[in-house]
Design a protein around this motif. Structure first.
Motif, PDB file in Angstrom:
ATOM      1  N   ASP A 196      -3.984   4.420  -7.280  1.00 46.93           N
ATOM      2  CA  ASP A 196      -2.851   5.306  -7.083  1.00 46.93           C
ATOM      3  C   ASP A 196      -3.180   6.829  -6.630  1.00 46.93           C
ATOM      4  OD1 ASP A 196      -1.108   3.409  -8.002  1.00 46.93           O
ATOM      5  OD2 ASP A 196      -1.084   3.980  -9.958  1.00 46.93           O
ATOM      6  N   HIS A 197      -4.548   7.076  -7.057  1.00 53.41           N
ATOM      7  CA  HIS A 197      -5.054   8.252  -6.429  1.00 53.41           C
ATOM      8  C   HIS A 197      -5.494   8.189  -4.951  1.00 53.41           C
ATOM      9  CE1 HIS A 197      -7.009  12.199  -6.327  1.00 53.41           C
ATOM     10  NE2 HIS A 197      -7.983  11.610  -6.061  1.00 53.41           N
ATOM     11  N   LEU A 198      -6.031   7.072  -4.649  1.00 56.94           N
ATOM     12  CA  LEU A 198      -6.644   7.054  -3.226  1.00 56.94           C
ATOM     13  C   LEU A 198      -5.472   6.551  -2.250  1.00 56.94           C
ATOM     14  CD1 LEU A 198     -10.251   5.373  -4.216  1.00 56.94           C
ATOM     15  CD2 LEU A 198      -9.450   7.912  -3.677  1.00 56.94           C
ATOM     16  N   GLY A 199      -4.676   5.767  -2.707  1.00 62.56           N
ATOM     17  CA  GLY A 199      -3.680   5.021  -1.694  1.00 62.56           C
ATOM     18  C   GLY A 199      -2.944   5.773  -0.799  1.00 62.56           C
ATOM     19  N   PRO A 200      -2.118   6.966  -1.338  1.00 60.44           N
ATOM     20  CA  PRO A 200      -1.180   7.723  -0.629  1.00 60.44           C
ATOM     21  C   PRO A 200      -1.916   8.241   0.762  1.00 60.44           C
ATOM     22  CG  PRO A 200      -0.986   8.204  -2.728  1.00 60.44           C
ATOM     23  CD  PRO A 200      -2.097   7.575  -2.683  1.00 60.44           C
ATOM     24  N   ALA A 201      -3.047   8.721   0.759  1.00 67.03           N
ATOM     25  CA  ALA A 201      -3.636   9.166   1.800  1.00 67.03           C
ATOM     26  C   ALA A 201      -3.683   8.063   2.821  1.00 67.03           C
ATOM     27  CB  ALA A 201      -4.994   9.999   1.634  1.00 67.03           C
ATOM     28  N   PHE A 202      -4.497   7.145   2.366  1.00 66.26           N
ATOM     29  CA  PHE A 202      -4.656   6.031   3.320  1.00 66.26           C
ATOM     30  C   PHE A 202      -3.180   5.391   4.020  1.00 66.26           C
ATOM     31  CE2 PHE A 202      -4.906   1.470   4.257  1.00 66.26           C
ATOM     32  CZ  PHE A 202      -5.831   1.224   5.167  1.00 66.26           C
ATOM     33  N   GLU A 203      -2.291   5.386   3.282  1.00 67.68           N
ATOM     34  CA  GLU A 203      -0.827   5.009   3.702  1.00 67.68           C
ATOM     35  C   GLU A 203      -0.401   5.783   4.833  1.00 67.68           C
ATOM     36  OE1 GLU A 203       0.823   2.456  -0.098  1.00 67.68           O
ATOM     37  OE2 GLU A 203       1.061   4.781  -0.004  1.00 67.68           O
ATOM     38  N   LYS A 204      -0.534   7.127   4.747  1.00 66.51           N
ATOM     39  CA  LYS A 204      -0.086   7.984   5.269  1.00 66.51           C
ATOM     40  C   LYS A 204      -0.934   7.965   6.768  1.00 66.51           C
ATOM     41  CE  LYS A 204       0.667  13.057   5.873  1.00 66.51           C
ATOM     42  NZ  LYS A 204       0.769  14.350   5.432  1.00 66.51           N
ATOM     43  N   LYS A 205      -2.443   7.759   6.688  1.00 65.85           N
ATOM     44  CA  LYS A 205      -3.093   7.895   7.872  1.00 65.85           C
ATOM     45  C   LYS A 205      -2.716   6.769   8.889  1.00 65.85           C
ATOM     46  CE  LYS A 205      -7.959   8.180   9.387  1.00 65.85           C
ATOM     47  NZ  LYS A 205      -9.478   8.301   8.763  1.00 65.85           N
ATOM     48  N   TYR A 206      -2.683   5.485   8.142  1.00 58.88           N
ATOM     49  CA  TYR A 206      -2.603   4.257   8.906  1.00 58.88           C
ATOM     50  C   TYR A 206      -1.261   3.678   8.817  1.00 58.88           C
ATOM     51  CZ  TYR A 206      -7.672   4.339   8.947  1.00 58.88           C
ATOM     52  OH  TYR A 206      -8.981   4.580   9.174  1.00 58.88           O
ATOM     53  N   ASN A 207      -0.159   4.387   8.539  1.00 57.19           N
ATOM     54  CA  ASN A 207       1.109   4.022   8.418  1.00 57.19           C
ATOM     55  C   ASN A 207       1.186   2.672   7.808  1.00 57.19           C
ATOM     56  OD1 ASN A 207       4.055   4.059   8.866  1.00 57.19           O
ATOM     57  ND2 ASN A 207       3.872   2.916  10.618  1.00 57.19           N
ATOM     58  N   ALA A 208       0.532   2.508   6.464  1.00 54.65           N
ATOM     59  CA  ALA A 208       0.416   1.390   5.733  1.00 54.65           C
ATOM     60  C   ALA A 208       1.228   1.531   4.330  1.00 54.65           C
ATOM     61  CB  ALA A 208      -1.121   1.059   5.534  1.00 54.65           C
ATOM     62  N   LYS A 209       1.292   0.199   3.933  1.00 56.08           N
ATOM     63  CA  LYS A 209       1.893   0.270   2.555  1.00 56.08           C
ATOM     64  C   LYS A 209       1.037  -0.895   1.905  1.00 56.08           C
ATOM     65  CE  LYS A 209       6.140  -1.028  -0.152  1.00 56.08           C
ATOM     66  NZ  LYS A 209       5.666   0.188  -1.054  1.00 56.08           N
ATOM     67  N   LEU A 210       0.237  -0.169   0.639  1.00 58.95           N
ATOM     68  CA  LEU A 210      -0.629  -1.024  -0.151  1.00 58.95           C
ATOM     69  C   LEU A 210       0.353  -1.995  -1.290  1.00 58.95           C
ATOM     70  CD1 LEU A 210      -3.349   1.503  -0.815  1.00 58.95           C
ATOM     71  CD2 LEU A 210      -3.230  -0.062   1.203  1.00 58.95           C
ATOM     72  N   LEU A 211       0.209  -3.258  -0.894  1.00 60.37           N
ATOM     73  CA  LEU A 211       0.740  -4.132  -1.957  1.00 60.37           C
ATOM     74  C   LEU A 211      -0.265  -4.584  -3.018  1.00 60.37           C
ATOM     75  CD1 LEU A 211       2.994  -6.469   0.407  1.00 60.37           C
ATOM     76  CD2 LEU A 211       3.484  -4.151  -1.098  1.00 60.37           C
ATOM     77  N   ILE A 212      -0.443  -4.100  -4.152  1.00 59.66           N
ATOM     78  CA  ILE A 212      -1.719  -4.308  -5.076  1.00 59.66           C
ATOM     79  C   ILE A 212      -1.206  -5.076  -6.398  1.00 59.66           C
ATOM     80  CG2 ILE A 212      -3.259  -3.211  -6.485  1.00 59.66           C
ATOM     81  CD1 ILE A 212      -3.018  -0.604  -4.984  1.00 59.66           C
ATOM     82  N   VAL A 213      -1.979  -6.214  -6.437  1.00 63.07           N
ATOM     83  CA  VAL A 213      -1.770  -7.329  -7.426  1.00 63.07           C
ATOM     84  C   VAL A 213      -3.000  -7.017  -8.377  1.00 63.07           C
ATOM     85  CG1 VAL A 213      -2.631  -9.170  -6.260  1.00 63.07           C
ATOM     86  CG2 VAL A 213      -1.136  -9.167  -8.428  1.00 63.07           C
ATOM     87  N   SER A 214      -2.893  -6.775  -9.755  1.00 63.18           N
ATOM     88  CA  SER A 214      -4.096  -6.624 -10.692  1.00 63.18           C
ATOM     89  C   SER A 214      -4.003  -7.763 -11.646  1.00 63.18           C
ATOM     90  CB  SER A 214      -3.943  -5.245 -11.341  1.00 63.18           C
ATOM     91  OG  SER A 214      -2.676  -5.154 -12.310  1.00 63.18           O
ATOM     92  N   ALA A 215      -5.568  -8.137 -11.776  1.00 69.86           N
ATOM     93  CA  ALA A 215      -5.469  -9.376 -12.732  1.00 69.86           C
ATOM     94  C   ALA A 215      -7.011  -9.401 -12.814  1.00 69.86           C
ATOM     95  CB  ALA A 215      -5.380 -10.571 -11.985  1.00 69.86           C
ATOM     96  N   GLY A 216      -7.433 -10.253 -14.166  1.00 69.85           N
ATOM     97  CA  GLY A 216      -8.852 -10.273 -14.197  1.00 69.85           C
ATOM     98  C   GLY A 216      -9.458 -10.772 -13.044  1.00 69.85           C
ATOM     99  N   THR A 217     -10.810 -10.478 -12.980  1.00 69.45           N
ATOM    100  CA  THR A 217     -11.644 -10.908 -11.738  1.00 69.45           C
ATOM    101  C   THR A 217     -11.338 -12.581 -11.261  1.00 69.45           C
ATOM    102  OG1 THR A 217     -13.309  -9.325 -12.083  1.00 69.45           O
ATOM    103  CG2 THR A 217     -13.880 -11.363 -10.919  1.00 69.45           C
ATOM    104  N   GLY A 218     -11.357 -13.446 -12.415  1.00 72.77           N
ATOM    105  CA  GLY A 218     -11.283 -14.733 -11.839  1.00 72.77           C
ATOM    106  C   GLY A 218      -9.715 -15.076 -11.556  1.00 72.77           C
TER     107      GLY A 218
END
Length: 317
Positions: free
Chosen positions: A61-83
């Motif tokens: 959440d901290h790193l995402g906004p700057a990337f989204e602005k720079k690349y006109n992107a939207k991060l779709l993040i799903v979190s789960a255990g590594t498996g």
């Protein structure tokens, strides 16, 4: 003569008005000199599967906004255990993977599902528990601590309960590695060894909450523990030992095996994470709020982590 002059002027004025009226009615409209604004292109979506122990800290959440602005992107993040996260990658449901289990990452790459692995950060696991430490493991090595937990837990020592992630996550894999190093077979010696051992089947944050409610021990990455620390009565009991090293990496899902992978944006995200500026952001994340960083930057520490330098610093091309 004067009257004739007046009539002539009046006639000229009337003729002018008639001509103006005709021009106004028949002439094409003058176009607006100001061009209409062009609609901004819709953001390009990047699908990311990440571990709960990384996501729960708030780092993305901290790193995402700057990337989204720079690349006109939207991060779709799903979190789960590594498996579970690796399963998303094996199906080609995401573009990028972010996990922390080197053995399964190597298998994932060997099977052709992932490419361009880069290490982005590291921290350490910690055994947390009640301040009173009923098992008496404070200050011991992790392997010895697990041996004592097993002995005291099976003996029914009051207050000795261990809550496991039990979800095939990277943290769960590390727990099983410590049990193995302590001399136990996880399936035969640890699971179903008594009421003292509880498998939560939940993410890191939820497991910490459960352990807190039970006044129990658990294994956590230090980043998630610090993020939840304000709501917990648990404290670090064992926080040193080589086996507690916790390395986070990211990789691109192999576009040659899975269709529809956003290769260019995926590479941009990986290169963004290993860039000097973002590595500095990672190294300082959490310091203002918790008094210490939740992660250490990978850059410059590749020898400590036992990985090739190219897996830390080389941009993906």
């Amino acid at each position: 003569m004067e009257w004739n002059r007046i009539l002539l002027v009046a006639a000229l004025l009337i003729a002018g008005l008639l001509v103006a009226g005709c021009v106004s009615e028949d002439a094409p409209a003058v176009p607006d000199a100001t061009p209409a604004p062009t609609a901004a292109p819709a953001p390009e979506e990047l699908r990311i599967a990440t571990t709960t122990s990384l996501y729960d800290t708030g780092l993305l959440d901290h790193l995402g906004p700057a990337f989204e602005k720079k690349y006109n992107a939207k991060l779709l993040i799903v979190s789960a255990g590594t498996g579970k996260a690796l399963e998303y990658g094996q199906r080609g449901d995401v573009d990028v993977m972010m996990v922390h289990d080197r053995a399964r990452e190597d298998t994932f790459i060997a099977d052709g599902d992932g490419v361009d692995r880069r290490v982005i950060a590291y921290n350490y696991f910690v055994i947390v528990g009640p301040e009173s430490d009923p098992a008496g493991i404070r200050g011991t090595e992790p392997e010895e601590a697990f041996q004592t937990l097993m002995t005291e837990g099976k003996a029914g020592t009051p207050g000795v309960v261990f809550v496991s992630r039990g979800d095939s996550s990277g943290t769960h894999a590390k727990e099983k590695a410590i049990w193995k190093a302590a001399g136990y077979d996880y399936a035969t010696d640890v699971q179903n060894s008594g009421d003292w051992y509880v498998e939560a089947g939940t993410g890191m944050g939820a497991t910490l909450v459960m352990a807190n409610e039970k006044e129990a021990y658990t294994l956590s990455d230090i980043g998630t523990f610090l993020a939840y620390k304000g709501d917990l009565q648990l404290v670090p009991i064992v926080d040193s030992g080589d086996i507690l090293l916790n390395v986070y990496s990211t990789m691109l899902i192999n576009p040659e095996k899975h269709a529809g992978i956003d290769t260019e944006l995926g590479k941009a995200w990986i290169n963004y994470l290993i860039s000097d500026d973002v590595q500095q952001e990672i190294a300082t994340f959490g310091v203002a709020e918790y008094g210490e960083p939740l992660f250490f930057a990978a850059s410059g520490k590749w020898v400590l982590m036992g990985v090739p330098e190219a897996e830390v610093t080389s941009p993906v091309v």
